[in-house]
Write a protein that holds these residues in place. Structure first.
Motif, mmCIF file in Angstrom:
data_model
loop_
_atom_site.group_PDB
_atom_site.id
_atom_site.type_symbol
_atom_site.label_atom_id
_atom_site.label_comp_id
_atom_site.label_asym_id
_atom_site.label_seq_id
_atom_site.Cartn_x
_atom_site.Cartn_y
_atom_site.Cartn_z
ATOM 1 N N ASP B 17 6.850 10.177 -5.110
ATOM 2 C CA ASP B 17 6.519 11.339 -4.272
ATOM 3 C C ASP B 17 7.710 11.708 -3.376
ATOM 4 O OD1 ASP B 17 4.155 13.029 -2.927
ATOM 5 O OD2 ASP B 17 5.462 12.196 -1.368
ATOM 6 N N PRO B 18 8.155 12.981 -3.411
ATOM 7 C CA PRO B 18 9.365 13.366 -2.654
ATOM 8 C C PRO B 18 9.246 13.151 -1.143
ATOM 9 C CG PRO B 18 8.633 15.168 -4.091
ATOM 10 C CD PRO B 18 7.587 14.113 -4.163
ATOM 11 N N THR B 19 8.048 13.341 -0.581
ATOM 12 C CA THR B 19 7.885 13.121 0.869
ATOM 13 C C THR B 19 8.088 11.647 1.204
ATOM 14 O OG1 THR B 19 6.288 14.924 0.995
ATOM 15 C CG2 THR B 19 6.296 13.375 2.829
ATOM 16 N N ARG B 20 7.456 10.790 0.416
ATOM 17 C CA ARG B 20 7.603 9.342 0.683
ATOM 18 C C ARG B 20 9.040 8.892 0.481
ATOM 19 N NH1 ARG B 20 2.283 9.156 -1.726
ATOM 20 N NH2 ARG B 20 3.146 8.616 -3.745
ATOM 21 N N ARG B 21 9.706 9.500 -0.529
ATOM 22 C CA ARG B 21 11.114 9.146 -0.769
ATOM 23 C C ARG B 21 11.965 9.584 0.429
ATOM 24 N NH1 ARG B 21 10.950 11.080 -5.736
ATOM 25 N NH2 ARG B 21 12.310 12.837 -5.385
ATOM 26 N N ALA B 22 11.674 10.756 0.968
ATOM 27 C CA ALA B 22 12.423 11.246 2.133
ATOM 28 C C ALA B 22 12.201 10.328 3.332
ATOM 29 C CB ALA B 22 12.004 12.678 2.460
ATOM 30 N N ILE B 23 10.988 9.796 3.474
ATOM 31 C CA ILE B 23 10.701 8.859 4.580
ATOM 32 C C ILE B 23 11.539 7.591 4.398
ATOM 33 C CG2 ILE B 23 8.918 7.391 5.612
ATOM 34 C CD1 ILE B 23 6.874 9.633 4.939
ATOM 35 N N VAL B 24 11.591 7.070 3.165
ATOM 36 C CA VAL B 24 12.391 5.864 2.883
ATOM 37 C C VAL B 24 13.869 6.130 3.187
ATOM 38 C CG1 VAL B 24 13.228 4.347 1.026
ATOM 39 C CG2 VAL B 24 10.784 4.854 1.212
ATOM 40 N N GLU B 25 14.374 7.301 2.769
ATOM 41 C CA GLU B 25 15.779 7.658 3.031
ATOM 42 C C GLU B 25 16.056 7.683 4.535
ATOM 43 O OE1 GLU B 25 16.341 11.397 1.017
ATOM 44 O OE2 GLU B 25 16.288 10.478 -0.976
ATOM 45 N N ARG B 26 15.108 8.266 5.283
ATOM 46 C CA ARG B 26 15.273 8.338 6.744
ATOM 47 C C ARG B 26 15.279 6.946 7.357
ATOM 48 N NH1 ARG B 26 15.820 7.249 10.772
ATOM 49 N NH2 ARG B 26 15.310 8.081 12.829
ATOM 50 N N LEU B 27 14.363 6.083 6.898
ATOM 51 C CA LEU B 27 14.227 4.738 7.480
ATOM 52 C C LEU B 27 15.361 3.805 7.061
ATOM 53 C CD1 LEU B 27 10.369 4.181 7.215
ATOM 54 C CD2 LEU B 27 11.703 4.796 9.253
ATOM 55 N N ALA B 28 16.023 4.125 5.943
ATOM 56 C CA ALA B 28 17.179 3.315 5.537
ATOM 57 C C ALA B 28 18.292 3.457 6.581
ATOM 58 C CB ALA B 28 17.674 3.728 4.159
ATOM 59 N N LYS B 29 18.276 4.584 7.296
ATOM 60 C CA LYS B 29 19.306 4.822 8.331
ATOM 61 C C LYS B 29 18.986 4.054 9.616
ATOM 62 C CE LYS B 29 21.002 9.200 6.581
ATOM 63 N NZ LYS B 29 20.022 9.464 5.490
ATOM 64 N N SER B 30 17.710 4.090 10.035
ATOM 65 C CA SER B 30 17.272 3.360 11.228
ATOM 66 C C SER B 30 15.758 3.448 11.332
ATOM 67 C CB SER B 30 17.902 3.969 12.493
ATOM 68 O OG SER B 30 17.338 5.238 12.742
ATOM 69 N N PRO B 31 15.133 2.496 12.080
ATOM 70 C CA PRO B 31 13.683 2.631 12.317
ATOM 71 C C PRO B 31 13.405 3.931 13.064
ATOM 72 C CG PRO B 31 14.479 0.446 12.943
ATOM 73 C CD PRO B 31 15.697 1.291 12.711
#
Lengths: 112, 112
Positions: B17-31
């Protein structure tokens, strides 16, 4: 030509199904004819063909028909887009860990 | 404890799911706190929370509540199962390419 995110999207959607993933695993070993691919699954041929079409549309597999026999192969570099995305997330997460490490080093009182 | 294939399955379903992937991408940067995560998406909070729950169940993220603020982080090693699977497919595909290479070398008439 689909862009990076469209490609990633269709590859992940294709791999989210265990049957399609099993087909990819089988084809990573060698090309196979459709009847060979169907053998391990208790599945009607039209359903299998639907999975193959989806894998083909996602750019993961390619197929060739010779007479009545269709041979399916994993497309070289098919999974590269996923490798790339995973690498990007790992780099971000490692940078995050490095920053945390630096913070902890700075926050630790120096021994005197 | 979920086995390798169950884990791979839930990780791939979560990332499809693109939204969940975008959340993972964001969290890979920082909590990030939930409101930060919600900001880029025009999405009601309950829908976002549902995505976060799915990511948490897949073992990809973890969250902590302090007072009224929930902070979400990418779980370290969250994507390892996918790395592992991709590595396995690549190894199989490379072996296949090597065998093809050997076959071509054998099939090429020697110069005399």
């Amino acid at each position: 030509m689909p862009n990076y995110y469209d490609k990633l999207d269709s590859v992940l959607r294709a791999l989210a199904d265990p049957t399609r993933r099993a087909i990819v695993e089988r084809l990573a070993k060698s090309p196979a004819v459709v009847s060979e691919l169907a053998a391990p699954f208790s599945m009607a041929l039209p359903s299998l063909m639907q999975h193959l079409r989806l894998l083909e549309n996602a750019g993961l597999v390619t197929s060739q028909k010779q007479g009545r026999v269709r041979t399916v192969s994993l497309r070289p570099g098919a999974l590269d887009v996923l490798h790339l995305w995973l690498g990007e997330q790992r780099t971000s997460a490692e940078r995050q860990a490095d920053r945390l490490g630096m913070h902890l080093i700075r926050a630790t009182p120096k021994e005197t």
